[in-house]
Design a protein around this motif. Structure first.
Motif, short mmCIF file in Angstrom:
data_model
loop_
_atom_site.label_atom_id
_atom_site.label_comp_id
_atom_site.label_asym_id
_atom_site.label_seq_id
_atom_site.Cartn_x
_atom_site.Cartn_y
_atom_site.Cartn_z
N ARG A 1 86.79 46.46 -30.66
CA ARG A 1 88.01 45.72 -31.03
C ARG A 1 88.64 46.28 -32.31
N LEU A 2 88.32 47.50 -32.63
CA LEU A 2 88.68 48.07 -33.92
C LEU A 2 89.59 49.28 -33.74
N GLN A 3 90.56 49.45 -34.65
CA GLN A 3 91.31 50.70 -34.67
C GLN A 3 90.83 51.50 -35.89
N VAL A 4 90.48 52.74 -35.64
CA VAL A 4 89.86 53.58 -36.66
C VAL A 4 90.74 54.79 -36.95
N ASP B 1 98.50 48.86 -34.73
CA ASP B 1 98.86 47.44 -34.82
C ASP B 1 98.54 46.93 -36.23
N PRO B 2 99.55 46.56 -37.01
CA PRO B 2 99.31 46.10 -38.39
C PRO B 2 98.52 44.79 -38.48
N ASP B 3 98.40 44.07 -37.36
CA ASP B 3 97.66 42.81 -37.36
C ASP B 3 96.20 42.98 -36.92
N LYS B 4 95.87 44.18 -36.48
CA LYS B 4 94.52 44.44 -35.97
C LYS B 4 93.62 44.97 -37.09
#
Length: 334
Positions: A179-182, A252-255
């Motif tokens: 569930r992560l953006q790296v 996504d700035p909310d992620k």
């Protein structure tokens, strides 16, 4: 209705000006003019360059206790030295993390961002960064100082803010959860496993490679400087907000977002830029590739391995050539 609008127009304009001023004051990345205003407010200036550079010329009033990457980190692990030692350094220098602190180095230097990250990581709330640093100050024709500045010692307890950092164990769990953006802030060669700086090369699976230099107006400025193709580092100035938003538009700035590099320094610059763009959940994986690449249980994309034997052979051959050159030079001088 029109009469009512005209009546409250001045108040509305004043409110907008106030909001704008507040936004500028809370902006973590400062312009030269904003640094001057911070100085007027009594902010501490922390010059994170090496002592020699500092004594050649610095912003008047700035303190310095050596190059931040060397004074605050273990040279082998590239992790922080014990918090007790950092606290002693800060307090002796008068670096009160409870006050407003403006951190600077050279233009675009990620170690200045690392210094700012350090203040926040140990409990500071008012740390700011002067991206253009000493180069921007000089370009503006502002006064310089060469004498060492000192502040009265303080006694402030540092406390690690675990929510800002991701540990090795946490990073593996986050990656498994998916569930992560790296963001990988290293060079394309490091990302692809061609430039190996740990036991293994490659990158964390599904990480997006956006080198931290892409935050600059001209990302290849450092390379051009090394080849003397440009006269100065003006190209290391930050891109405009619009261009930075475009650079990170696929995120996504909310992620929840985690940034890593080799040891957390370059990642610190990208993390601050993202926060300035409105990203709400940004963390730095401080151990970065040193922690991930050296952990053989951690999954790696485009995995390559460091051939230690071949590396040692190259070093030995290089040392042999150096020895021959030294002997030849000695014979010539005799």
């Amino acid at each position: 209705m029109l009469t009512l609008f005209k009546k409250y127009l001045p108040l509305l304009a004043l409110a907008l000006l106030s909001v704008n001023a507040l936004a500028q004051k809370n902006d973590a990345i400062l312009s030269t003019e904003q640094v001057q205003k911070a100085i007027e407010r009594g902010a501490i200036l922390w010059d994170v360059r090496d002592e020699k550079s500092y004594l050649r010329g610095h912003i008047p009033g700035a303190i310095n206790f050596g190059e931040v990457g060397q004074t605050l980190r273990d040279p082998n692990k590239e992790d922080y030295i014990p918090i007790e030692q950092i606290q002693k350094l800060f307090n002796a220098a008068g670096l009160d993390i409870n006050r407003e602190i403006v951190v600077y180095g050279g233009r675009g230097n990620p170690y200045a961002y690392f210094g700012m990250y350090t203040i926040n990581y140990f409990g500071g709330k008012q740390a700011e960064i002067y991206h253009d640093g000493i180069d921007g100050w000089k370009s503006a024709g502002l006064p310089m100082a060469i004498d060492r500045q000192t502040l009265a010692p303080v006694s402030v307890a540092l406390k690690e803010q675990a929510q800002m950092n991701v540990t090795n164990a946490e990073m593996q769990k986050l990656i498994q959860a998916g569930r992560l953006q790296v963001i990988d802030a290293r060079t394309p060669d490091e990302y692809a496993g061609k430039d190996v700086r740990a036991i293994r090369g490659g990158h964390i699976p599904n990480a997006i490679n956006i080198p931290f230099e892409e935050n600059w107006q001209e990302p290849d400025t450092a390379i051009k400087l090394s080849k003397k193709q440009v006269p100065d580092n003006a190209g290391m100035a930050l891109k405009s907000t619009a261009d930075l938003k475009k650079l990170y538009s696929k995120l996504d700035p909310d992620k929840e977002t985690v940034v890593y590099c080799q040891s957390g320094v370059r990642a610190a610059e990208t993390a601050v830029v993202l926060k300035n763009l409105g990203f709400k959940k940004v963390k730095v994986y401080d151990s970065s590739w040193l922690g991930w690449g050296n952990n053989l249980n951690a999954p790696v994309a485009e995995e390559t391995f460091l051939n230690v034997g071949a590396l040692n052979a190259k070093i030995a051959a290089m040392q042999g050539k150096i020895t021959q050159l030294e002997e030849a030079l000695k014979a010539k001088n005799n």
